[in-house]
Motif scaffolding. Structure first.
Motif, mmCIF file in Angstrom:
data_model
loop_
_atom_site.group_PDB
_atom_site.id
_atom_site.type_symbol
_atom_site.label_atom_id
_atom_site.label_comp_id
_atom_site.label_asym_id
_atom_site.label_seq_id
_atom_site.Cartn_x
_atom_site.Cartn_y
_atom_site.Cartn_z
ATOM 1 N N ILE A 292 -3.584 5.612 -14.009
ATOM 2 C CA ILE A 292 -4.543 6.592 -13.493
ATOM 3 C C ILE A 292 -5.050 6.183 -12.119
ATOM 4 C CG2 ILE A 292 -6.825 7.630 -13.873
ATOM 5 C CD1 ILE A 292 -6.296 7.364 -16.890
ATOM 6 N N ASN A 293 -5.398 4.909 -11.988
ATOM 7 C CA ASN A 293 -5.935 4.420 -10.716
ATOM 8 C C ASN A 293 -4.918 4.525 -9.589
ATOM 9 O OD1 ASN A 293 -8.295 3.825 -12.000
ATOM 10 N ND2 ASN A 293 -8.011 1.624 -12.023
ATOM 11 N N SER A 294 -3.671 4.157 -9.863
ATOM 12 C CA SER A 294 -2.640 4.216 -8.824
ATOM 13 C C SER A 294 -2.357 5.657 -8.413
ATOM 14 C CB SER A 294 -1.358 3.535 -9.312
ATOM 15 O OG SER A 294 -0.868 4.146 -10.493
ATOM 16 N N ALA A 295 -2.365 6.564 -9.390
ATOM 17 C CA ALA A 295 -2.170 7.982 -9.067
ATOM 18 C C ALA A 295 -3.310 8.493 -8.189
ATOM 19 C CB ALA A 295 -2.079 8.801 -10.356
ATOM 20 N N SER A 296 -4.535 8.067 -8.494
ATOM 21 C CA SER A 296 -5.686 8.502 -7.691
ATOM 22 C C SER A 296 -5.634 7.918 -6.286
ATOM 23 C CB SER A 296 -6.996 8.121 -8.386
ATOM 24 O OG SER A 296 -7.174 6.718 -8.451
ATOM 25 N N LEU A 297 -5.080 6.702 -6.141
ATOM 26 C CA LEU A 297 -4.908 6.113 -4.811
ATOM 27 C C LEU A 297 -4.061 7.023 -3.924
ATOM 28 C CD1 LEU A 297 -4.224 2.303 -5.447
ATOM 29 C CD2 LEU A 297 -6.041 3.253 -4.027
ATOM 30 N N ILE A 298 -2.974 7.541 -4.481
ATOM 31 C CA ILE A 298 -2.065 8.407 -3.724
ATOM 32 C C ILE A 298 -2.760 9.715 -3.354
ATOM 33 C CG2 ILE A 298 0.104 9.685 -3.821
ATOM 34 C CD1 ILE A 298 1.132 7.485 -5.747
ATOM 35 N N ILE A 299 -3.499 10.278 -4.312
ATOM 36 C CA ILE A 299 -4.213 11.537 -4.062
ATOM 37 C C ILE A 299 -5.262 11.355 -2.964
ATOM 38 C CG2 ILE A 299 -5.789 13.236 -5.071
ATOM 39 C CD1 ILE A 299 -4.330 12.748 -7.748
ATOM 40 N N ILE B 249 -5.619 13.194 0.843
ATOM 41 C CA ILE B 249 -6.860 13.833 1.309
ATOM 42 C C ILE B 249 -7.318 13.220 2.626
ATOM 43 C CG2 ILE B 249 -9.317 14.172 0.788
ATOM 44 C CD1 ILE B 249 -8.536 14.298 -2.176
ATOM 45 N N LEU B 250 -7.241 11.877 2.703
ATOM 46 C CA LEU B 250 -7.651 11.183 3.924
ATOM 47 C C LEU B 250 -6.773 11.560 5.112
ATOM 48 C CD1 LEU B 250 -8.460 7.589 2.607
ATOM 49 C CD2 LEU B 250 -10.081 9.268 3.500
ATOM 50 N N TYR C 66 -0.926 3.274 4.358
ATOM 51 C CA TYR C 66 -0.873 2.012 3.603
ATOM 52 C C TYR C 66 -1.301 2.245 2.153
ATOM 53 C CZ TYR C 66 -2.267 -2.614 1.956
ATOM 54 O OH TYR C 66 -2.425 -3.750 1.205
ATOM 55 N N LEU C 67 -2.284 3.096 1.967
ATOM 56 C CA LEU C 67 -2.779 3.431 0.632
ATOM 57 C C LEU C 67 -1.674 4.043 -0.225
ATOM 58 C CD1 LEU C 67 -5.645 3.191 -0.592
ATOM 59 C CD2 LEU C 67 -5.963 5.595 -0.069
ATOM 60 N N ILE C 68 -0.867 4.912 0.374
ATOM 61 C CA ILE C 68 0.248 5.531 -0.344
ATOM 62 C C ILE C 68 1.278 4.478 -0.740
ATOM 63 C CG2 ILE C 68 2.226 7.083 -0.098
ATOM 64 C CD1 ILE C 68 0.443 8.913 1.558
ATOM 65 N N TYR C 69 1.552 3.554 0.184
ATOM 66 C CA TYR C 69 2.515 2.484 -0.097
ATOM 67 C C TYR C 69 2.074 1.636 -1.287
ATOM 68 C CZ TYR C 69 4.891 -2.007 0.428
ATOM 69 O OH TYR C 69 5.588 -3.159 0.178
ATOM 70 N N VAL C 70 0.828 1.193 -1.258
ATOM 71 C CA VAL C 70 0.296 0.367 -2.349
ATOM 72 C C VAL C 70 0.206 1.172 -3.640
ATOM 73 C CG1 VAL C 70 -1.745 -0.890 -3.155
ATOM 74 C CG2 VAL C 70 -0.984 -1.150 -0.801
#
Length: 300
Positions: free
Chosen positions: A88-95, A99-100, A190-194
């Motif tokens: 869940i957390n990793s999916a939210s990172l991508i979302i 948005i950013l 970078y957020l998408i990569y991680v």
């Protein structure tokens, strides 16, 4: 569970709880400051911090439940709770990253004059707060997917706050209002990569995929070379959580051996699987002249 592991688990939960309280304070401060200063970047950072709070709460609840004992209707207990939280957390990172990126592009073409002093002080506060949280989770992130996802949430938010701080300083001293949009865009990439890396790993565990560092053919060849073993087949290997790697398989024997002889061979098999492959939960079904599918991989 060993006493050392139990103590480490308890420490991790306390660190998560402290990080939750700290990030709630940061989020509220940035929301108020964003409206007062008129800074979209500060409000975006507050949104990012808010998602950190949500992810940390998920991680904390998952960590609490993962230590609960198994029952007759939940034989594995809640051992996969932390993997679900990581997913869940990793999916939210991508979302969040998407948005950013969107907001950074909009802000780049339509920069606003804002109260840079308030941006500087509140972004500095966020850097310190998230920095403390990052340090608290630094050690445990290497051994736990759940804490790793929470750690990267906090780390990327700290980097985003650095970008906001840099933008605030440039706005104050040079009147450059588009720089925080550029920095936010780079951080989001970078957020998408991680996030994708964590998403892929947690998804693989949830889908019961064979861990990428395990070669099934190598295992089968090594077991088949043992005395009295004719064929190892119908193999399943999966990761239950961070510390449990399971294997189940059927083994066809050359002779109709006794149960005590099977136990001797089983000890050898377990030693090979644990020492060479790190597989620590092993279930073997012995067979002799059984007419069934002898392929290594069999679709159940």
């Amino acid at each position: 569970m060993s006493r050392t592991h139990s103590h480490s688990h308890s420490r991790s939960q306390k660190n998560l709880l402290f990080s939750i309280v700290l990030n709630i304070f940061i989020t509220v401060s940035q929301v108020i400051g964003g409206f007062l200063s008129g800074s979209l970047a500060l409000l975006s950072d507050a949104l990012h911090n808010f998602t950190d709070v949500v992810s940390l709460i998920i991680s904390y609840v998952a960590a609490k439940y993962s230590s609960k004992s198994a029952t007759s209707n939940m034989t594995f207990g809640y051992k996969r709770a932390e993997i679900i939280a990581a997913f869940i957390n990793s999916a939210s990172l991508i979302i969040i990253a998407i948005i950013l990126i969107k907001e950074s592009v909009i802000h780049f073409f339509d920069p606003k004059v804002i109260n840079s002093d308030l941006v500087i002080w509140l972004s500095a506060l966020a850097i310190v707060g998230n920095g403390i949280s990052v340090l608290l989770l630094l050690k445990d992130r290497k051994t736990n997917m759940n804490l790793s996802s929470a750690y990267y949430h906090l780390l990327t938010d700290m980097l985003a706050s650095v970008a906001v701080l840099g933008g605030g300083l440039l706005m104050k001293f040079y009147g450059i209002y588009w720089v925080d949009s550029v920095l936010t865009f780079l951080i989001a990439v970078y957020l998408i990569y991680v996030g994708f890396k964590l998403f892929k790993n947690s998804f693989s565990v949830l889908m019961l995929f064979t861990p990428s560092d395990i070669e099934i053919q190598s295992i089968v060849s090594k077991i088949n070379s043992l005395p009295l073993i004719k064929n190892m087949h119908h193999v399943h290997i999966w990761q239950l959580n961070e510390v449990e790697l399971h294997l189940e398989a059927e083994i066809d024997f050359e002779e109709d051996i006794s149960l005590s002889k099977f136990d001797e061979i089983l000890e050898t098999i377990e030693h090979i699987l644990i020492t060479d492959y790190g597989i620590n939960h092993i279930t073997i079904q012995p067979e002799f002249n059984k007419s069934d599918n002898k392929n290594i991989i069999v679709q159940d």
